[in-house]
Design a protein around this motif. Structure first.
Motif: not given
Length: 610
Positions: A416, A419, A422-423, A428, A430, A433
């Motif tokens: 988390d 993420k 990265c956002q 990010l 995906v 992820l």
């Protein structure tokens, strides 16, 4: 008083009939100066001095909201006055800075409880002995020969200065041992062949630091057991014991902070144990303001202890951990036939407190959305398999959860945090992820399936002749193992819910979410042996409740209402409060930004439900 108490335990009276409404709400004695009283002026907060009762003083949600706002104003005022802020738990800070500094912050915000200006004549007996308590560790580490045999315990006790314990303290300490400890840690039942819980009695007798931490908890719960006959007198006792506990800790931290931790190894372990006890106490009374400061101090102390094992141990935390255990020896004594050796009190205290610290660190990091501070130690200390003798930390033995669940929750927290980072930078991936999440998901589901299909196997210790003193030991052991399986499954389902939210966002209507919420409700409603065990599953219970459908709300409320009296189960009721807030705002929620941490953060504090 300065410690926030559950609303059901607060008196209806206020400290001053003619004082300002701010002091009335904060339950402080107002000096009644117009137009701004001295208390509000010194704290730089809004002083409400209207003759008419404010609309927000309604005894309900608006009053609670105003109380929270005033708390924020107090903190902001402290920052404006240049008071030292509590550093983020992820920062790498020195032990002395994280302990003495943070406890001084607590002293500023809790002047009645944390009296840093107490004179030597006014200090509690335990505080006056704090220096002795810490300095004894130097003697214990060097002067006591590594002997074995029944006399070893007497040798250790003889090396310590005798500490008189009053009659009232004796009652409270027995209440702690016989009633409060089993209630707080229902799964903690160490082997008789390893000394059982004797280490706790040893620490209570010999260590003022640990004793005061236990007394403040005992005073609180004992006062609840006495009812409301002498409310003011009971809470005066609670305040005194709490103030004494903080004062003893502060004194001891100063001794250690001014020298090398290796000189006070035993004393440092006692302080770590005491901080974790104080943390549990404040959580029990729903006072979360200090959670982060307690956690930071304990984390810094734990890291300093492991670092003191030597540079050659840095690559292997397990070796460092075991090295500290060895230096906390020797084993206190052995049975005459040499058939069993009993760990020293400090050895067991270090293992017990480290278990609680790793547990708290993972849950707190989930709320803060940052990697656990002790993440680099997880694999080595928790292991990748179901609990076994190779794991220095055994969560199952202390909190009733098998290691693999918390290990994977820690990985979800790391995922988390990655993420979010990265956002924020627009990088990010995906696919990565999903790939990382799939590894965690497969591990959780694999362990969960094996747990659901495996038969219950009790320890071989059940055949020990010592268990003749516990006639139903075998049945109790099997029942305990069965409940550990149930609790672990509840946590595993909650971990999968948490993972789904991290990857896919807030999707309460998802088939996967619905499945895991339903399974958790079934386990909580039909397979736990007593409703009180819900205290060990507050975090997963809260997650499932936040993701529940409207038709399921009543089931969650009924589970909470079954816990009586309410004052004893404050954390469960806090969880329900969080759920109710999520349920009220379903239609207004932004699914793209809503997450598990956001549900807890809506309370404005680090709500550590452990």
């Amino acid at each position: 008083m300065d410690i926030d108490l559950p609303s059901g335990l607060r008196g209806n009276s206020v400290r001053s009939s003619n004082g300002c409404w701010t002091c009335k709400l904060r339950r402080k004695k107002c000096d009644e100066k117009h137009n701004v009283c001295g208390i509000c002026a010194s704290l730089e907060i809004t002083c409400y001095y209207d003759q008419d009762k404010p609309e927000w003083m309604d005894g309900g949600a608006r009053q609670e909201e105003m109380a929270a706002r005033l708390k924020r104003e107090v903190k902001e005022g402290a920052r404006r006055r240049g008071e030292r802020p509590v550093p983020p738990s992820g920062d790498r800070i020195s032990f002395a800075e994280a302990t003495i500094g943070e406890w001084e912050v607590l002293a500023r915000h809790h002047p009645r409880v944390l009296s840093t200006s107490t004179s030597m004549a006014d200090r509690p007996r335990g505080a006056a002995d704090a220096h002795t308590d810490v300095m004894e560790s130097r003697h214990e580490a060097s002067a006591i020969p590594p002997q074995r045999g029944p006399d070893c315990t007497l040798t250790r006790m003889g090396a310590r200065e005798s500490m008189a314990i009053g009659r009232s303290d004796t009652v409270l300490l027995m209440f702690y041992m016989e009633d409060l400890l089993p209630f707080t840690f229902p799964f903690y039942c160490p082997s008789l062949l390893e000394g059982g819980k004797s280490w706790i009695l040893d620490m209570l007798i010999s260590s003022p630091v640990v004793r005061q931490a236990a007394l403040c908890q005992s005073s609180y719960f004992f006062s609840l057991a006495r009812g409301t006959a002498d409310r003011e007198g009971a809470w005066d006792t609670v305040l005194k014991q709490t103030r004494d506990a903080f004062e003893v800790l502060r004194q001891s931290l100063q001794v250690i902070g001014n020298s090398s931790i290796t000189e006070h190894l035993h004393g440092a372990v006692r302080i770590l144990a005491s901080i974790m006890q104080v943390q549990r106490f404040e959580i029990a009374i729903l006072s979360f303001n200090n959670c982060r400061a307690h956690l930071n101090a304990a984390l810094a102390l734990f890291k300093q202890l492991l670092d003191s094992a030597g540079s050659d141990q840095e690559a292997d935390p397990q070796s460092s951990f075991n090295a500290i255990l060895a230096r906390l020896g020797p084993l206190s004594w052995s049975l005459p036939a040499q058939c069993a050796e009993i760990p020293s009190a400090e050895q067991t205290a270090f293992r017990f407190s480290s278990t609680l610290l790793i547990f708290d660190d993972i849950i707190a990091s989930m709320l803060l959305r940052q990697p656990p501070s002790l993440h680099k130690y997880h694999q080595s200390l928790l292991g990748s398999s179901v609990n076994g003798p190779e794991n220095p930390i055994n969560l199952e033995a202390v909190v009733g959860i098998q290691n693999w669940v918390l290990l994977q929750i820690g990985e979800i927290v790391v995922l988390d945090a990655w993420k979010q980072q990265c956002q924020s930078t627009g990088t990010l991936d995906v696919m990565e992820l999903v790939q990382r999440a799939t590894i965690i998901k497969n591990s959780l589901e694999g362990h969960l399936t094996r747990l659901e299909t495996s038969s219950i196997v009790t320890s071989k210790e059940a055949s020990s002749l010592l268990n003749v003193f516990t006639a139903d030991y075998c049945q109790q052991s099997k029942a305990r193992t069965s409940q550990i399986h149930v609790v672990t499954r509840v946590w595993a389902h909650a971990a999968l819910l948490y993972l789904f939210v991290v990857v896919s966002g807030w999707q309460p209507a998802s088939a996967d979410v619905r499945y895991h919420v339903d399974r958790m409700l079934e386990l909580l409603a039909h397979q736990i042996s007593t409703p009180a065990l819900l205290r060990t599953m507050v975090w997963p219970f809260c997650i499932a409740g936040c993701l529940a459908e409207p038709a399921q709300e009543l089931y969650f409320r009924d589970l909470v209402e079954a816990l009586q009296p309410p004052s004893i189960f404050g954390t469960v009721r806090k969880a329900l409060e969080i759920m109710e807030n999520v349920w009220r705002n379903r239609s207004a929620s932004d699914a793209a930004s809503c997450g598990i941490a956001a549900c807890f953060k809506s309370q404005g504090e680090l709500v550590l439900l452990v």
